[in-house]
Scaffold this active site. Structure first.
Site, PDB file in Angstrom:
ATOM      1  N   LYS A  13      11.494 -26.292 -29.636  1.00 59.05           N
ATOM      2  CA  LYS A  13      12.945 -26.441 -29.768  1.00 59.05           C
ATOM      3  C   LYS A  13      13.635 -25.107 -29.523  1.00 59.05           C
ATOM      4  O   LYS A  13      14.674 -25.046 -28.875  1.00 59.05           O
ATOM      5  CB  LYS A  13      13.298 -26.928 -31.170  1.00 59.05           C
ATOM      6  N   ASP A  69      18.135 -32.338 -35.943  1.00 56.11           N
ATOM      7  CA  ASP A  69      17.086 -33.319 -36.141  1.00 56.11           C
ATOM      8  C   ASP A  69      17.168 -34.289 -34.974  1.00 56.11           C
ATOM      9  O   ASP A  69      18.272 -34.670 -34.553  1.00 56.11           O
ATOM     10  CB  ASP A  69      17.256 -34.047 -37.478  1.00 56.11           C
TER      11      ASP A  69
HETATM   12  P1  IMP Z   1      12.099 -33.218 -35.429  1.00 52.76           P
HETATM   13  O1  IMP Z   1      13.522 -33.235 -34.989  1.00 52.76           O
HETATM   14  O2  IMP Z   1      11.529 -31.838 -35.344  1.00 52.76           O
HETATM   15  O3  IMP Z   1      11.922 -33.871 -36.780  1.00 52.76           O
HETATM   16  O4  IMP Z   1      11.280 -34.023 -34.341  1.00 52.76           O
HETATM   17  C1  IMP Z   1      11.031 -35.401 -34.439  1.00 52.76           C
HETATM   18  C2  IMP Z   1       9.937 -35.816 -33.512  1.00 52.76           C
HETATM   19  O5  IMP Z   1      10.479 -36.039 -32.221  1.00 52.76           O
HETATM   20  C3  IMP Z   1       8.790 -34.849 -33.329  1.00 52.76           C
HETATM   21  O6  IMP Z   1       7.606 -35.607 -33.184  1.00 52.76           O
HETATM   22  C4  IMP Z   1       9.118 -34.130 -32.059  1.00 52.76           C
HETATM   23  O7  IMP Z   1       7.953 -33.692 -31.390  1.00 52.76           O
HETATM   24  C5  IMP Z   1       9.831 -35.214 -31.280  1.00 52.76           C
HETATM   25  N1  IMP Z   1      10.867 -34.639 -30.415  1.00 52.76           N
HETATM   26  C6  IMP Z   1      11.954 -33.937 -30.783  1.00 52.76           C
HETATM   27  N2  IMP Z   1      12.652 -33.565 -29.709  1.00 52.76           N
HETATM   28  C7  IMP Z   1      11.990 -34.043 -28.630  1.00 52.76           C
HETATM   29  C8  IMP Z   1      12.207 -33.954 -27.238  1.00 52.76           C
HETATM   30  O8  IMP Z   1      13.165 -33.353 -26.734  1.00 52.76           O
HETATM   31  N3  IMP Z   1      11.303 -34.563 -26.444  1.00 52.76           N
HETATM   32  C9  IMP Z   1      10.216 -35.243 -26.946  1.00 52.76           C
HETATM   33  N4  IMP Z   1       9.960 -35.339 -28.243  1.00 52.76           N
HETATM   34  C10 IMP Z   1      10.838 -34.737 -29.086  1.00 52.76           C
END
Ligand code: IMP
Length: 195
Positions: A13, A69
């Protein structure tokens, strides 16, 4: 240059955020700010979790900061995995396991419409502002491509003929939920009266 702490331990990110916000802001990662605590994500909505991330860092530092998020919402699965995207296949699941669970849940179902949704929570002078970005697309039948992270290899955005994991970072940004949410935040900051 406006300084903002990015309330995320996720290096993928951070790379995207730096690329999207380019040279306009001085973004400090949690590593650079020497903050090593886990940030809890205990809630059932992206909005509340995004808020929790930025508030947690604001309480620690008193500095302007932002968190985000993101969830993958699959229509025929009633919006799943959604806010549970990171933990879809279990509390400590890695991306490959989450992807496998998603592909198993969909099976041969041709109804594969999905969207990524990002909620950014910005804290400026102790006040919170939220911005959302979405990217519509479909879930492929198998992982394709080796770039990116998370669910990138099974998500093909509308208007593209390849998955996010086959795209360069700049190509992904053309479509991405994260870019849309962060550009809204950047436009807001441009017009914010800091005095
Ligand atoms: P969090 O926002 O870090 O809680 O991510 C939630 C989930 O979505 C995690 O498994 C991340 O790897 C996935 N994720 C978040 N952003 C992306 C993206 O841009 N592409 C693919 N997967 C994502």
């Amino acid at each position: 240059m406006k300084k903002l702490i990015l309330a995320s331990h996720n290096p993928n990110k951070a790379i995207e955020v730096m690329r999207i916000l380019k040279g306009n802001y001085s973004i400090q990662t949690l590593n650079q700010a020497e903050i090593h605590q886990e940030i809890p994500e205990p809630y059932n909505s992206l909005e509340e979790n995004a808020s929790q991330k930025s508030r947690f860092i604001f309480q620690l530092t008193g500095e302007d900061c932002f968190g985000e998020d993101t969830g993958l919402e699959v229509k025929s699965l009633g919006g799943e995995p959604g806010v549970r995207s990171a933990r879809y296949a279990g509390e400590h699941a890695v991306s490959e396991q989450n992807i496998q669970k998603l592909l198993d849940s969909l099976g041969d179902n041709p109804a594969r419409d999905a969207r990524f949704r990002t909620v950014v929570s910005l804290i400026l002078g102790g006040k919170e502002f939220q911005f959302q970005g979405t990217c519509e697309g479909t879930i492929t039948y198998r992982p394709i491509g080796s770039k990116g992270f998370g669910y990138d290899s099974v998500f093909m955005p509308d208007g593209a003929e390849k998955t996010f994991a086959e795209m360069s970072g700049n190509e992904k940004d053309l479509f991405s939920h994260r870019r849309k949410a962060l550009e809204k935040m950047a436009a807001f900051l441009e017009n914010f009266d800091f005095h």
